[in-house]
Design a protein around this motif. Structure first.
Motif, short mmCIF file in Angstrom:
data_model
loop_
_atom_site.label_atom_id
_atom_site.label_comp_id
_atom_site.label_asym_id
_atom_site.label_seq_id
_atom_site.Cartn_x
_atom_site.Cartn_y
_atom_site.Cartn_z
N THR A 34 45.39 41.51 37.55
CA THR A 34 44.77 42.22 38.73
C THR A 34 43.43 41.31 38.80
O THR A 34 43.19 40.82 40.04
CB THR A 34 45.43 42.89 39.86
OG1 THR A 34 46.56 42.97 39.65
CG2 THR A 34 43.90 43.35 40.64
N MET A 38 42.24 38.25 41.85
CA MET A 38 41.78 38.82 43.01
C MET A 38 39.96 38.07 43.38
O MET A 38 39.54 37.89 44.65
CB MET A 38 40.61 40.22 42.98
CG MET A 38 40.21 40.70 41.62
SD MET A 38 40.28 41.99 41.48
CE MET A 38 39.42 42.99 42.68
N ILE A 64 47.95 43.99 42.97
CA ILE A 64 47.14 42.58 44.72
C ILE A 64 47.84 43.04 44.93
O ILE A 64 48.05 42.00 45.74
CB ILE A 64 46.94 41.49 43.23
CG1 ILE A 64 45.89 40.21 43.93
CG2 ILE A 64 48.20 41.15 42.40
CD1 ILE A 64 45.07 39.92 44.07
#
Length: 126
Positions: A34, A38, A64
């Motif tokens: 994630t 991101m 995510i």
């Protein structure tokens, strides 16, 4: 309960990100996957959130996508797998690969994650 946060990435440090939502910075613990996907500091971000409330703390875990969040929920139901180990697994093995690793009983793939030894890997595949 917080289910989603959308805002600007204020900072990323270790396994945490601070998301600025209207001037309030939320500290969110995330998997390495994630954090990589991101974006960078200053970018807009939206994370699905799993909120854990305890006597001494409120912890936010960010994902995510829904698949990663679903795996986190499932992994934390296994004895010996807490939030930290679940995020470690998801940072090492993608959610798509995780299903294949468990179906194939590939304990070696799971032991690559920090906190997962042979006994826990065996428990995960069974």
């Amino acid at each position: 309960m917080i289910g989603k946060l959308s805002g600007r990435i204020d900072s990323i440090s270790g396994s945490h990100v601070i998301i600025d939502v209207g001037g309030v910075g939320y500290v969110v613990t995330c998997s390495g996957r994630t954090l990589r996907e991101m974006g960078a500091v200053g970018d807009s971000a939206s994370l699905r959130i799993e909120t854990h409330v305890r006597e001494d703390a409120i912890n936010l875990y960010g994902f995510i996508d829904a698949l990663e969040q679903d795996w986190f929920r499932l992994l934390t139901t296994v004895q010996g797998v807490g939030a930290k180990v679940a995020l470690s697994i998801l940072g090492t093995v993608s959610p798509e690969q995780l299903g294949h690793a468990i179906a194939a009983q590939d304990k070696a793939a799971l032991t690559q994650a920090d906190g997962v030894g042979p006994k826990l890997a065996l428990r995960l595949v069974t």
